[in-house]
Design an enzyme around this catalytic site. Structure first.
Site, mmCIF file in Angstrom:
data_model
loop_
_atom_site.group_PDB
_atom_site.id
_atom_site.type_symbol
_atom_site.label_atom_id
_atom_site.label_comp_id
_atom_site.label_asym_id
_atom_site.label_seq_id
_atom_site.Cartn_x
_atom_site.Cartn_y
_atom_site.Cartn_z
ATOM 1 N N ASP A 134 7.117 -1.168 -15.007
ATOM 2 C CA ASP A 134 5.949 -0.840 -14.327
ATOM 3 C C ASP A 134 4.685 -1.378 -15.068
ATOM 4 O O ASP A 134 4.877 -1.513 -16.204
ATOM 5 C CB ASP A 134 5.858 0.552 -14.178
ATOM 6 C CG ASP A 134 6.651 1.269 -12.993
ATOM 7 O OD1 ASP A 134 7.531 0.399 -12.374
ATOM 8 O OD2 ASP A 134 6.843 2.448 -13.026
ATOM 9 N N ARG A 191 6.621 -7.589 -8.930
ATOM 10 C CA ARG A 191 6.244 -6.969 -7.767
ATOM 11 C C ARG A 191 4.561 -7.030 -7.950
ATOM 12 O O ARG A 191 4.106 -6.537 -8.767
ATOM 13 C CB ARG A 191 6.645 -5.611 -8.035
ATOM 14 C CG ARG A 191 5.853 -4.292 -7.307
ATOM 15 C CD ARG A 191 6.153 -2.913 -8.018
ATOM 16 N NE ARG A 191 7.329 -2.597 -8.370
ATOM 17 C CZ ARG A 191 7.574 -1.868 -9.555
ATOM 18 N NH1 ARG A 191 6.666 -1.296 -9.818
ATOM 19 N NH2 ARG A 191 8.818 -1.299 -9.755
HETATM 20 P P1 FAD Z 1 -3.676 1.135 0.223
HETATM 21 O O1 FAD Z 1 -4.689 0.135 -0.091
HETATM 22 O O2 FAD Z 1 -3.768 2.535 -0.715
HETATM 23 O O3 FAD Z 1 -4.038 1.614 1.844
HETATM 24 C C1 FAD Z 1 -4.008 0.463 2.683
HETATM 25 C C2 FAD Z 1 -3.113 0.885 4.023
HETATM 26 O O4 FAD Z 1 -1.777 1.190 3.724
HETATM 27 C C3 FAD Z 1 -3.911 2.314 4.523
HETATM 28 O O5 FAD Z 1 -4.941 2.132 5.193
HETATM 29 C C4 FAD Z 1 -2.687 2.726 5.324
HETATM 30 O O6 FAD Z 1 -2.678 1.929 6.578
HETATM 31 C C5 FAD Z 1 -1.599 2.478 4.721
HETATM 32 N N1 FAD Z 1 -1.285 3.588 3.621
HETATM 33 C C6 FAD Z 1 -1.463 3.690 2.250
HETATM 34 N N2 FAD Z 1 -0.795 4.719 1.994
HETATM 35 C C7 FAD Z 1 -0.338 5.380 2.968
HETATM 36 C C8 FAD Z 1 0.048 6.844 3.466
HETATM 37 N N3 FAD Z 1 0.385 7.782 2.022
HETATM 38 N N4 FAD Z 1 0.451 7.044 4.506
HETATM 39 C C9 FAD Z 1 0.647 6.192 5.570
HETATM 40 N N5 FAD Z 1 -0.065 5.130 5.537
HETATM 41 C C10 FAD Z 1 -0.315 4.665 4.141
HETATM 42 N N6 FAD Z 1 0.580 0.253 -9.573
HETATM 43 C C11 FAD Z 1 0.112 0.100 -10.763
HETATM 44 O O7 FAD Z 1 -0.863 0.023 -11.025
HETATM 45 N N7 FAD Z 1 1.337 -0.083 -11.374
HETATM 46 C C12 FAD Z 1 2.582 -0.243 -10.852
HETATM 47 O O8 FAD Z 1 3.592 -0.250 -11.704
HETATM 48 C C13 FAD Z 1 2.891 0.315 -9.667
HETATM 49 N N8 FAD Z 1 4.127 0.108 -9.125
HETATM 50 C C14 FAD Z 1 4.204 0.483 -7.841
HETATM 51 C C15 FAD Z 1 5.434 0.490 -6.947
HETATM 52 C C16 FAD Z 1 5.595 0.472 -5.789
HETATM 53 C C17 FAD Z 1 7.010 0.274 -5.242
HETATM 54 C C18 FAD Z 1 4.449 0.896 -4.984
HETATM 55 C C19 FAD Z 1 4.600 1.020 -3.392
HETATM 56 C C20 FAD Z 1 3.238 0.849 -5.474
HETATM 57 C C21 FAD Z 1 3.239 0.967 -6.914
HETATM 58 N N9 FAD Z 1 1.925 0.797 -7.432
HETATM 59 C C22 FAD Z 1 1.661 0.300 -8.966
HETATM 60 C C23 FAD Z 1 0.708 1.298 -6.742
HETATM 61 C C24 FAD Z 1 -0.305 0.490 -6.369
HETATM 62 O O9 FAD Z 1 -0.960 -0.016 -7.285
HETATM 63 C C25 FAD Z 1 -1.334 1.020 -5.284
HETATM 64 O O10 FAD Z 1 -2.254 1.924 -5.994
HETATM 65 C C26 FAD Z 1 -0.740 1.854 -4.023
HETATM 66 O O11 FAD Z 1 0.489 1.238 -3.579
HETATM 67 C C27 FAD Z 1 -1.807 1.912 -3.112
HETATM 68 O O12 FAD Z 1 -1.922 0.530 -2.420
HETATM 69 P P2 FAD Z 1 -1.238 0.288 -0.854
HETATM 70 O O13 FAD Z 1 -1.333 -1.285 -1.263
HETATM 71 O O14 FAD Z 1 0.070 0.803 -0.741
HETATM 72 O O15 FAD Z 1 -2.132 0.645 0.089
#
Ligand code: FAD
Length: 278
Positions: free
Chosen positions: A107, A158
């Site tokens: 991560d 990722r």
């Molecule tokens: P967002 O920009 O939060 O949301 C965009 C759209 O996605 C929303 O408008 C909605 O339509 C949909 N959405 C988002 N959340 C939801 C919900 N709860 N329910 C329904 N719809 C939703 N970050 C790091 O800094 N380091 C890491 O190592 C890391 N690892 C990760 C591993 C995985 C598998 C994932 C999924 C995320 C990881 N992250 C990590 C977190 C990432 O950086 C984001 O903070 C987080 O994923 C939110 O961004 P998003 O792209 O999912 O969507």
């Protein structure tokens, strides 16, 4: 025991509970990335203990013949105690897992850790010919250069938007601009990477864009989402694409659950509905 309200996002306190969850996912064609919750240990003791726990988890995954891998946080396995402690533990985990054919993700934490994390990743991914992956964050200004560096490394990357509050000097802080950067980096990856692309996002727009880019460039990719978030979409996508669910478990579930609720208040509502059965 984890209260029902948190069990939407965390698979249990023990590895056995987490593996039960993985079995259910695998039955529905979704693979699992297991993460033992824990981070920011200042001392070597707990960092070594979590590294040992990951070795036992690798044995469990191998023994149970599951479609699962692991994801470790640098500060969980020693980065705050010293770069050499982190390097020793991450190498131990990656070497052990590679010998058992279990994939290891690293991560990405805040920007002060990026160099140490990418250096460890590059060395281990080359040593294990692709058995290791790393996360990069679209909000960091350095990410275009990092992706260029990583394009020829034989591992997986990722792409996420970035979960840490970073200063303006190193990061884009406006949400729409982060989304634009995410799309730009996705396109770069589909064009320049030979595979090993992981779309770590719940955002329907980013998933659609990845599908389009896959059709355009033919490059393989996988989707990664968190346990408890858009699970219906995860199962639907798994009919056609490779989908991995990030599955946290362990005794330190409270702060993780709190973070999920704080980043999206609806999560609390979803969790409550699940508990009340409606
Ligand atoms: P967002 O920009 O939060 O949301 C965009 C759209 O996605 C929303 O408008 C909605 O339509 C949909 N959405 C988002 N959340 C939801 C919900 N709860 N329910 C329904 N719809 C939703 N970050 C790091 O800094 N380091 C890491 O190592 C890391 N690892 C990760 C591993 C995985 C598998 C994932 C999924 C995320 C990881 N992250 C990590 C977190 C990432 O950086 C984001 O903070 C987080 O994923 C939110 O961004 P998003 O792209 O999912 O969507």
């Amino acid at each position: 025991m984890i209260p029902p309200i948190a069990s939407r996002f965390v698979a249990g306190e023990s590895p056995a509970e987490a593996l039960d969850h993985v079995r259910e996912l695998n039955d529905r064609d979704v693979k699992a990335i297991l993460n033992l919750l824990g981070e920011h240990y200042d001392d070597r003791g707990p960092a070594d203990e979590d590294a040992e726990a990951y070795l036992r988890l690798v044995d469990d995954i191998e023994g149970a013949d599951l479609d699962a891998c692991i994801s470790v946080k640098p500060s969980q396995i020693g980065l705050d105690a010293g770069t050499e402690v982190f390097r020793e533990n991450v190498e131990r985990i990656a070497d052990y897992a590679a010998a058992r054919d279990v994939f290891v993700w690293i991560d990405m934490e805040d920007h002060t850790t990026t160099d140490a994390t990418l250096d460890a990743y590059e060395e281990l991914a080359r040593r294990h010919e692709g058995g290791v992956g790393v996360c990069v964050q679209a909000n960091l200004r350095r990410t275009a250069d990092d992706l260029e560096r990583l394009a020829d490394v034989p591992g997986k990357v990722r792409l996420v938007k970035g979960a840490y509050d970073e200063p303006e000097s190193v990061a884009i802080t406006e949400k729409a601009a982060v989304d634009d950067a995410y799309e730009e980096y996705l396109e770069y990856m589909f064009e320049h990477f030979e595979g090993g692309i992981a779309v770590g996002s719940h955002d329907p727009k980013m998933i659609s864009r990845a599908k389009e880019l896959h059709d355009e460039y033919g490059t393989d990719f996988e989707v990664q989402m968190l346990m408890g978030v858009r699970e219906d979409a995860q199962f639907d996508l798994a009919d056609e694409y490779e989908v991995w669910q990030y599955v946290p478990y362990g005794g330190k579930w409270l702060s993780y659950f709190y973070r999920r609720v704080m980043e999206r208040k609806e999560n609390l509502l979803f969790a409550l509905r699940a508990v009340l059965g409606r």
